[in-house]
Design a protein around this motif. Sequence first.
Motif, PDB file in Angstrom:
ATOM      1  N   LYS A   9      20.284  94.943 155.845  1.00 36.61           N
ATOM      2  CA  LYS A   9      19.383  94.785 154.708  1.00 36.61           C
ATOM      3  C   LYS A   9      18.916  96.135 154.180  1.00 36.61           C
ATOM      4  CE  LYS A   9      15.033  92.487 153.488  1.00 36.61           C
ATOM      5  NZ  LYS A   9      14.480  93.604 152.783  1.00 36.61           N
ATOM      6  N   TYR A  12      20.983  97.356 151.218  1.00 32.63           N
ATOM      7  CA  TYR A  12      20.703  96.684 149.952  1.00 32.63           C
ATOM      8  C   TYR A  12      19.341  97.103 149.392  1.00 32.63           C
ATOM      9  CZ  TYR A  12      24.645  93.863 151.470  1.00 32.63           C
ATOM     10  OH  TYR A  12      25.882  93.456 151.899  1.00 32.63           O
ATOM     11  N   ASP A  13      18.398  97.432 150.267  1.00 34.20           N
ATOM     12  CA  ASP A  13      17.074  97.876 149.822  1.00 34.20           C
ATOM     13  C   ASP A  13      17.118  99.237 149.131  1.00 34.20           C
ATOM     14  OD1 ASP A  13      15.928  95.560 150.768  1.00 34.20           O
ATOM     15  OD2 ASP A  13      15.151  96.459 152.613  1.00 34.20           O
ATOM     16  N   ASP A  17      18.020  99.024 141.354  1.00 33.94           N
ATOM     17  CA  ASP A  17      18.118  97.918 140.398  1.00 33.94           C
ATOM     18  C   ASP A  17      18.287  96.614 141.164  1.00 33.94           C
ATOM     19  OD1 ASP A  17      18.570  96.365 138.113  1.00 33.94           O
ATOM     20  OD2 ASP A  17      20.679  96.951 137.977  1.00 33.94           O
ATOM     21  N   LEU A  18      17.310  95.709 141.026  1.00 31.69           N
ATOM     22  CA  LEU A  18      17.342  94.439 141.756  1.00 31.69           C
ATOM     23  C   LEU A  18      18.570  93.609 141.384  1.00 31.69           C
ATOM     24  CD1 LEU A  18      16.046  92.436 143.685  1.00 31.69           C
ATOM     25  CD2 LEU A  18      14.727  91.547 141.745  1.00 31.69           C
ATOM     26  N   ALA A  19      18.941  93.608 140.104  1.00 32.12           N
ATOM     27  CA  ALA A  19      20.115  92.823 139.678  1.00 32.12           C
ATOM     28  C   ALA A  19      21.387  93.337 140.342  1.00 32.12           C
ATOM     29  CB  ALA A  19      20.259  92.864 138.160  1.00 32.12           C
ATOM     30  N   GLN A  20      21.545  94.661 140.419  1.00 33.76           N
ATOM     31  CA  GLN A  20      22.727  95.237 141.066  1.00 33.76           C
ATOM     32  C   GLN A  20      22.722  94.941 142.563  1.00 33.76           C
ATOM     33  OE1 GLN A  20      25.343  96.558 139.502  1.00 33.76           O
ATOM     34  NE2 GLN A  20      26.383  96.678 141.453  1.00 33.76           N
ATOM     35  N   ALA A  21      21.554  95.008 143.191  1.00 33.31           N
ATOM     36  CA  ALA A  21      21.455  94.706 144.620  1.00 33.31           C
ATOM     37  C   ALA A  21      21.835  93.252 144.885  1.00 33.31           C
ATOM     38  CB  ALA A  21      20.048  94.987 145.129  1.00 33.31           C
ATOM     39  N   THR A  22      21.333  92.338 144.056  1.00 32.30           N
ATOM     40  CA  THR A  22      21.638  90.917 144.212  1.00 32.30           C
ATOM     41  C   THR A  22      23.119  90.653 144.003  1.00 32.30           C
ATOM     42  OG1 THR A  22      19.420  90.367 143.433  1.00 32.30           O
ATOM     43  CG2 THR A  22      21.054  88.600 143.390  1.00 32.30           C
TER      44      THR A  22
END
Length: 112
Positions: A9, A12-13, A17-22
Amino acid sequence: AITDFGLDKYYYDTFGDLAQATLTMAYDQFTMGANVLLGDPLSMPNPFQAAFNAQSFDPISEECNRVAAATALVAAVRRRQGGEFTISAAEATSPPSIDNMIRAFDQAATLS
């Protein structure tokens, strides 16, 4: 049985950019499979196709999931037979077993 595959994790943290991480997490989760091809038959996508592919977590033949690539590497070493192969992404929610990867290498080698 292990049911959590992929990177820690923490990796990913580090995405700003939250969208790119998701998107990256989804790609890593749903493309655990691997296709084995003899040689280097794939061409890299043009910049427009690459930009389009970056917005999808569908398997992309010019890419490979990190876990599947590591599995393929171990299988190639255990196989003990030389050859030039390409590993590409395939849809799956768990990586192939090493035995299945060895069989995939053997099958690809017979297609020459």
